[in-house]
Design a protein around this motif. Structure first.
Motif, PDB file in Angstrom:
ATOM      1  N   ASP A 110       0.817  -1.211   0.000  1.00 27.84           N
ATOM      2  CA  ASP A 110       0.000   0.000   0.000  1.00 27.84           C
ATOM      3  C   ASP A 110       0.853   1.265   0.000  1.00 27.84           C
ATOM      4  O   ASP A 110       0.519   2.249  -0.661  1.00 27.84           O
ATOM      5  CB  ASP A 110      -0.962   0.001   1.194  1.00 27.84           C
ATOM      6  CG  ASP A 110      -0.250  -0.180   2.522  1.00 27.84           C
ATOM      7  OD1 ASP A 110       0.876  -0.704   2.527  1.00 27.84           O
ATOM      8  OD2 ASP A 110      -0.825   0.196   3.559  1.00 27.84           O
ATOM      9  N   VAL A 111       1.982   1.235   0.734  1.00 28.74           N
ATOM     10  CA  VAL A 111       2.806   2.444   0.824  1.00 28.74           C
ATOM     11  C   VAL A 111       3.410   2.823  -0.527  1.00 28.74           C
ATOM     12  O   VAL A 111       3.614   4.013  -0.816  1.00 28.74           O
ATOM     13  CB  VAL A 111       3.918   2.287   1.884  1.00 28.74           C
ATOM     14  CG1 VAL A 111       3.339   2.223   3.274  1.00 28.74           C
ATOM     15  CG2 VAL A 111       4.798   1.076   1.608  1.00 28.74           C
ATOM     16  N   ILE A 112       3.702   1.813  -1.358  1.00 25.66           N
ATOM     17  CA  ILE A 112       4.269   2.101  -2.679  1.00 25.66           C
ATOM     18  C   ILE A 112       3.192   2.702  -3.583  1.00 25.66           C
ATOM     19  O   ILE A 112       3.425   3.718  -4.263  1.00 25.66           O
ATOM     20  CB  ILE A 112       4.859   0.833  -3.312  1.00 25.66           C
ATOM     21  CG1 ILE A 112       5.938   0.227  -2.399  1.00 25.66           C
ATOM     22  CG2 ILE A 112       5.431   1.140  -4.695  1.00 25.66           C
ATOM     23  CD1 ILE A 112       7.089   1.157  -2.094  1.00 25.66           C
ATOM     24  N   TYR A 113       2.023   2.095  -3.594  1.00 26.74           N
ATOM     25  CA  TYR A 113       0.929   2.660  -4.392  1.00 26.74           C
ATOM     26  C   TYR A 113       0.582   4.073  -3.918  1.00 26.74           C
ATOM     27  O   TYR A 113       0.318   4.968  -4.725  1.00 26.74           O
ATOM     28  CB  TYR A 113      -0.307   1.762  -4.302  1.00 26.74           C
ATOM     29  CG  TYR A 113      -0.205   0.475  -5.071  1.00 26.74           C
ATOM     30  CD1 TYR A 113       0.319   0.446  -6.367  1.00 26.74           C
ATOM     31  CD2 TYR A 113      -0.643  -0.728  -4.521  1.00 26.74           C
ATOM     32  CE1 TYR A 113       0.407  -0.733  -7.076  1.00 26.74           C
ATOM     33  CE2 TYR A 113      -0.560  -1.916  -5.235  1.00 26.74           C
ATOM     34  CZ  TYR A 113      -0.031  -1.914  -6.514  1.00 26.74           C
ATOM     35  OH  TYR A 113       0.052  -3.091  -7.230  1.00 26.74           O
ATOM     36  N   HIS A 136      -6.293   6.606  -8.915  1.00 24.28           N
ATOM     37  CA  HIS A 136      -6.148   5.202  -9.326  1.00 24.28           C
ATOM     38  C   HIS A 136      -5.208   4.468  -8.369  1.00 24.28           C
ATOM     39  O   HIS A 136      -5.502   3.348  -7.925  1.00 24.28           O
ATOM     40  CB  HIS A 136      -5.616   5.148 -10.762  1.00 24.28           C
ATOM     41  CG  HIS A 136      -5.235   3.774 -11.211  1.00 24.28           C
ATOM     42  ND1 HIS A 136      -6.168   2.803 -11.517  1.00 24.28           N
ATOM     43  CD2 HIS A 136      -4.012   3.197 -11.407  1.00 24.28           C
ATOM     44  CE1 HIS A 136      -5.550   1.701 -11.886  1.00 24.28           C
ATOM     45  NE2 HIS A 136      -4.242   1.908 -11.824  1.00 24.28           N
ATOM     46  N   TYR A 137      -4.098   5.106  -8.029  1.00 28.72           N
ATOM     47  CA  TYR A 137      -3.125   4.444  -7.153  1.00 28.72           C
ATOM     48  C   TYR A 137      -3.534   4.507  -5.686  1.00 28.72           C
ATOM     49  O   TYR A 137      -3.253   3.570  -4.919  1.00 28.72           O
ATOM     50  CB  TYR A 137      -1.733   5.037  -7.380  1.00 28.72           C
ATOM     51  CG  TYR A 137      -1.113   4.474  -8.632  1.00 28.72           C
ATOM     52  CD1 TYR A 137      -0.505   3.226  -8.631  1.00 28.72           C
ATOM     53  CD2 TYR A 137      -1.196   5.170  -9.848  1.00 28.72           C
ATOM     54  CE1 TYR A 137       0.032   2.684  -9.789  1.00 28.72           C
ATOM     55  CE2 TYR A 137      -0.667   4.632 -11.010  1.00 28.72           C
ATOM     56  CZ  TYR A 137      -0.059   3.386 -10.977  1.00 28.72           C
ATOM     57  OH  TYR A 137       0.456   2.841 -12.123  1.00 28.72           O
ATOM     58  N   TYR A 138      -4.215   5.567  -5.292  1.00 23.32           N
ATOM     59  CA  TYR A 138      -4.733   5.596  -3.920  1.00 23.32           C
ATOM     60  C   TYR A 138      -5.741   4.466  -3.716  1.00 23.32           C
ATOM     61  O   TYR A 138      -5.784   3.837  -2.658  1.00 23.32           O
ATOM     62  CB  TYR A 138      -5.390   6.939  -3.617  1.00 23.32           C
ATOM     63  CG  TYR A 138      -4.427   8.102  -3.492  1.00 23.32           C
ATOM     64  CD1 TYR A 138      -3.140   7.923  -2.992  1.00 23.32           C
ATOM     65  CD2 TYR A 138      -4.804   9.396  -3.855  1.00 23.32           C
ATOM     66  CE1 TYR A 138      -2.254   8.983  -2.876  1.00 23.32           C
ATOM     67  CE2 TYR A 138      -3.938  10.462  -3.740  1.00 23.32           C
ATOM     68  CZ  TYR A 138      -2.662  10.254  -3.247  1.00 23.32           C
ATOM     69  OH  TYR A 138      -1.793  11.312  -3.127  1.00 23.32           O
ATOM     70  N   ALA A 191      -3.936   1.245  -3.325  1.00 24.30           N
ATOM     71  CA  ALA A 191      -3.413   1.167  -1.954  1.00 24.30           C
ATOM     72  C   ALA A 191      -4.524   0.826  -0.980  1.00 24.30           C
ATOM     73  O   ALA A 191      -4.339   0.013  -0.064  1.00 24.30           O
ATOM     74  CB  ALA A 191      -2.757   2.499  -1.574  1.00 24.30           C
ATOM     75  N   TYR A 192      -5.690   1.425  -1.185  1.00 22.16           N
ATOM     76  CA  TYR A 192      -6.825   1.207  -0.279  1.00 22.16           C
ATOM     77  C   TYR A 192      -7.310  -0.243  -0.324  1.00 22.16           C
ATOM     78  O   TYR A 192      -7.719  -0.799   0.694  1.00 22.16           O
ATOM     79  CB  TYR A 192      -7.957   2.169  -0.636  1.00 22.16           C
ATOM     80  CG  TYR A 192      -9.136   2.103   0.299  1.00 22.16           C
ATOM     81  CD1 TYR A 192      -9.021   2.554   1.615  1.00 22.16           C
ATOM     82  CD2 TYR A 192     -10.358   1.600  -0.126  1.00 22.16           C
ATOM     83  CE1 TYR A 192     -10.102   2.499   2.476  1.00 22.16           C
ATOM     84  CE2 TYR A 192     -11.446   1.540   0.735  1.00 22.16           C
ATOM     85  CZ  TYR A 192     -11.307   1.993   2.034  1.00 22.16           C
ATOM     86  OH  TYR A 192     -12.383   1.926   2.882  1.00 22.16           O
ATOM     87  N   ARG A 193      -7.223  -0.861  -1.497  1.00 25.60           N
ATOM     88  CA  ARG A 193      -7.638  -2.259  -1.600  1.00 25.60           C
ATOM     89  C   ARG A 193      -6.725  -3.171  -0.764  1.00 25.60           C
ATOM     90  O   ARG A 193      -7.158  -4.205  -0.255  1.00 25.60           O
ATOM     91  CB  ARG A 193      -7.652  -2.717  -3.058  1.00 25.60           C
ATOM     92  CG  ARG A 193      -8.882  -2.238  -3.824  1.00 25.60           C
ATOM     93  CD  ARG A 193      -9.046  -2.969  -5.133  1.00 25.60           C
ATOM     94  NE  ARG A 193      -8.092  -2.539  -6.142  1.00 25.60           N
ATOM     95  CZ  ARG A 193      -8.270  -1.508  -6.956  1.00 25.60           C
ATOM     96  NH1 ARG A 193      -9.396  -0.801  -6.885  1.00 25.60           N
ATOM     97  NH2 ARG A 193      -7.372  -1.192  -7.853  1.00 25.60           N
ATOM     98  N   LEU A 194      -5.463  -2.754  -0.629  1.00 22.97           N
ATOM     99  CA  LEU A 194      -4.535  -3.527   0.196  1.00 22.97           C
ATOM    100  C   LEU A 194      -4.643  -3.160   1.673  1.00 22.97           C
ATOM    101  O   LEU A 194      -4.250  -3.936   2.544  1.00 22.97           O
ATOM    102  CB  LEU A 194      -3.094  -3.297  -0.273  1.00 22.97           C
ATOM    103  CG  LEU A 194      -2.739  -3.838  -1.665  1.00 22.97           C
ATOM    104  CD1 LEU A 194      -1.313  -3.472  -2.021  1.00 22.97           C
ATOM    105  CD2 LEU A 194      -2.922  -5.355  -1.717  1.00 22.97           C
ATOM    106  N   SER A 195      -5.160  -1.966   1.951  1.00 20.79           N
ATOM    107  CA  SER A 195      -5.276  -1.498   3.338  1.00 20.79           C
ATOM    108  C   SER A 195      -6.636  -0.830   3.523  1.00 20.79           C
ATOM    109  O   SER A 195      -6.736   0.391   3.638  1.00 20.79           O
ATOM    110  CB  SER A 195      -4.132  -0.513   3.641  1.00 20.79           C
ATOM    111  OG  SER A 195      -4.134  -0.142   4.985  1.00 20.79           O
ATOM    112  N   PRO A 196      -7.700  -1.630   3.552  1.00 18.70           N
ATOM    113  CA  PRO A 196      -9.057  -1.084   3.531  1.00 18.70           C
ATOM    114  C   PRO A 196      -9.484  -0.361   4.802  1.00 18.70           C
ATOM    115  O   PRO A 196     -10.589   0.171   4.848  1.00 18.70           O
ATOM    116  CB  PRO A 196      -9.930  -2.328   3.294  1.00 18.70           C
ATOM    117  CG  PRO A 196      -9.114  -3.466   3.788  1.00 18.70           C
ATOM    118  CD  PRO A 196      -7.687  -3.105   3.531  1.00 18.70           C
ATOM    119  N   HIS A 197      -8.637  -0.328   5.806  1.00 16.19           N
ATOM    120  CA  HIS A 197      -8.978   0.394   7.037  1.00 16.19           C
ATOM    121  C   HIS A 197      -8.178   1.689   7.175  1.00 16.19           C
ATOM    122  O   HIS A 197      -8.231   2.333   8.224  1.00 16.19           O
ATOM    123  CB  HIS A 197      -8.730  -0.503   8.256  1.00 16.19           C
ATOM    124  CG  HIS A 197      -9.512  -1.783   8.213  1.00 16.19           C
ATOM    125  ND1 HIS A 197     -10.887  -1.806   8.310  1.00 16.19           N
ATOM    126  CD2 HIS A 197      -9.117  -3.070   8.068  1.00 16.19           C
ATOM    127  CE1 HIS A 197     -11.313  -3.052   8.232  1.00 16.19           C
ATOM    128  NE2 HIS A 197     -10.263  -3.842   8.082  1.00 16.19           N
TER     129      HIS A 197
END
Length: 475
Positions: free
Chosen positions: A276-279, A297-299, A302-308
C-alpha cells in the motif's frame, strides 16, 4: 510425584531411563550413575516444560556431583535469571568463570543479569574487558552485545561507535551494516557514516549494503543527487534491493522530480510484492503533478490492500476537491470519517465541500465538529467563522470569533474576520477598529479579509487604512 509412565510419555527410551534414574536419585533410592551430559539433558527437559523449579533442582544436584562443570553452572545461572534471581545468577557465573573463561555464553548471561539490575556500567566494563579475549564471530557477538547495552542505557553515540568498531574489523558484517544505517540517522552522524562507507566500498566495491548506507547518509544531509547515485550502485549490484528503490524514489520526490520517482517506484513493484505504501507514494507523485485521476487510481490500489486506512480515502477526497468535484469528494470524505471519526482535517475538508454544495447548515456542523476535536486549531475556528459569515449568521460568527480567542489566543485573523462581520452588520466604526488592530498584529494577513469579502476594497475608509499601513511598511 511424577512417575516415568505418566510424565515421560513420548520421550526416547534413553531419556526415559535417565529421567527415571534421576527420580530415584531425588528420592534417595539406589540409581544408576548419571554423567554430566545426563544432567544437561534433565535440566533441558524440565526447562522446555517451563518447570523451572525442578530444572534448578536438577542443576544443583548435577553441580554437587560435578563441582567443576562450568556448563552446568551456566545452565543454573540461565534458570536463575529466568526466575529473576539476578544476584544469585551472578554469583554462579563468577564461580563458572574461575573454571572456564572460554564460553561466550557466560558473558552474555552476565550482561543480561547486569541489565536486569540496571547496572549498565558494570556490563560495559565486563564486556570491554572480555572482547579482546575472543576473535572472529564471537568477538563480533560481544561487540553487538555491547552496542545493545549502550542502547538500553540510552548512550546512543556509543551504539554508533560500537558498530563502527565492528565494521572496521569486518567491513562486510551484515548485521552491523543493517544497524548502522538506523543509528546514523538517529544520531545525525552523517559525515562520519559517509567516510566509513566510502572506506568500506574501497575495500569491497560490490557491497550493496555499504552503497545503500552511503546513499542514506547523503540523503540525511539533503544531498539528494549524490544519494540517488549511491542507490543506483546498490541496485546495479542487487536489482531486487527493495529499500534502495524506496529511498531513491523519496530522494527524487525531495527534488520534485515526480516523474522519475514514479519510474523508480514502478520498477520496485516489478521486483517485490505490491504494498500500500508504494501505491500511495505513486499516487502522491501524480497528485503533485496535478494528474488527479491517476493519483486516485493508485490511492484506490493502496486502499484495496489497506481497507482500514482512512488517510487514503482522505487523499482521494482531496484530489476530487482539486478538481472542484465536490459531490464525489464528499462521498470519499464520508467514508474516511466512518473509518475514523476523529480526523480533524477530514471534517474541515467535508465542511468545505458542503459549503461549495450550498449546504451551509451541514458545513457549519462539520466545522463545529472540527473545533470540538481540536480546540487549539486556528484553522478549524477560521473555517467555522468563515462559514457562519457566508451563511449570513453574523451574530454567531462574531460570537465564535471570541470563542476562538479563548481557545487559541489573540490572532490577527480573528480581527480581520470581525472587520468583515461588523461591516456586514453596519457597524463601520467598530469594524475599522478591528481592522487597525489586525494590521498592527499582522499586516500581510489583510489578504484573508479581502479573500473573505472582496467588496471591502470598495470602501474608501478601509482602503485608506490599509494604504496607510502599507506606506509605514515601505518607509
Amino acid at each position: 510425584m511424577m512417575t516415568p509412565k505418566d510424565d515421560f510419555f513420548g520421550e526416547s527410551e534413553e531419556l526415559k531411563e535417565i529421567l527415571h534414574q534421576f527420580d530415584r536419585l531425588r528420592k534417595g533410592q539406589s540409581h544408576a550413575f548419571l554423567d554430566e551430559e545426563d544432567f544437561e539433558q534433565i535440566i533441558d527437559y524440565f526447562d522446555d516444560r517451563d518447570d523451572l523449579k525442578q530444572a534448578i533442582q536438577a542443576a544443583d544436584l548435577g553441580i554437587e556431583r560435578f563441582p567443576y562443570s562450568s556448563t552446568l553452572m551456566l545452565k543454573k545461572a540461565d534458570l536463575l535469571i529466568a526466575t529473576k534471581h539476578y544476584r544469585q545468577a551472578l554469583q554462579v557465573l563468577e564461580q563458572a568463570e574461575i573454571y572456564d573463561q572460554s564460553q561466550i555464553h557466560l558473558y552474555l548471561l552476565k550482561t543480561e543479569a547486569y541489565l536486569a539490575l540496571g547496572e549498565y556500567d558494570k556490563a560495559v566494563a565486563m564486556l570491554e574487558n572480555r572482547i579482546e579475549h575472543f576473535d572472529g564471530e564471537e568477538q563480533m557477538e560481544l561487540l553487538l552485545e555491547l552496542a545493545d547495552v549502550y542502547d538500553d542505557w540510552d548512550q546512543f553515540n556509543q551504539v554508533f561507535d560500537c558498530l563502527v568498531r565492528i565494521l572496521k574489523i569486518d567491513p562486510n558484517h551484515e548485521e552491523a551494516l543493517h544497524k548502522i544505517c538506523f543509528w546514523t540517522e538517529y544520531s545525525g552522524r552523517y559525515e562520519e557514516s559517509i567516510k566509513l562507507h566510502q572506506w568500506i566500498i574501497d575495500e569491497n566495491p560490490y557491497n550493496e549494503l555499504a552503497w545503500f548506507n552511503l546513499g542514506a547518509a547523503y540523503q540525511g544531509l539533503k544531498l539528494y543527487e549524490k544519494a540517488i547515485d549511491a542507490y543506483a550502485y546498490a541496485l546495479a549490484i542487487d536489482e531486487k534491493f527493495d529499500y534502495a528503490y524506496r529511498n531513491m524514489a523519496d530522494a527524487y520526490m525531495k527534488l520534485r522530480k515526480y516523474d522519475a520517482a514514479i519510474d523508480v517506484l514502478q520498477q520496485q513493484l516489478q521486483v517485490a510484492n505490491p504494498e500500500d505504501v508504494i501505491y500511495e507514494a505513486i499516487g502522491l507523485c501524480y497528485e503533485k503533478l496535478k494528474k488527479y485521476a491517476q493519483a486516485r487510481h493508485y490511492y484506490r490500489k493502496a486502499y484495496r490492500l489497506s481497507p482500514h486506512d482512512e488517510k487514503l480515502q482522505l487523499r482521494i477526497g482531496l484530489t476530487y476537491m482539486q478538481e472542484r468535484n465536490w459531490m464525489n469528494a464528499a462521498d470519499a470524505l464520508q467514508v474516511a470519517l466512518v473509518l475514523n471519526p476523529q480526523m480533524v482535517k477530514c471534517w474541515e475538508a467535508l465542511g468545505e465541500c458542503m459549503l461549495q454544495l450550498h449546504n451551509e447548515e451541514e458545513a457549519i456542523r462539520c466545522f463545529v465538529k472540527a473545533t470540538h476535536l481540536r480546540p487549539s486549531s486556528v484553522q478549524a475556528w477560521q473555517l467555522l467563522i468563515r462559514a457562519l459569515y457566508l451563511a449570513g449568521d453574523y451574530e454567531e460568527a462574531y460570537r465564535q470569533s471570541y470563542m476562538a480567542e479563548t481557545h487559541t489566543g489573540a490572532k490577527a485573523i480573528y480581527h480581520y474576520y470581525r472587520t468583515a462581520i461588523l461591516l456586514a452588520m453596519g457597524k463601520n466604526k467598530e469594524a475599522l477598529i478591528q481592522l487597525e488592530t489586525g494590521l498592527q498584529l499582522a499586516p500581510r494577513q489583510v489578504k484573508k479579509l479581502i479573500d473573505l469579502c472582496p467588496a471591502v476594497l470598495q470602501r474608501s475608509a478601509v482602503n485608506d487604512l490599509i494604504s496607510r499601513y502599507r506606506k509605514k511598511k515601505d518607509s
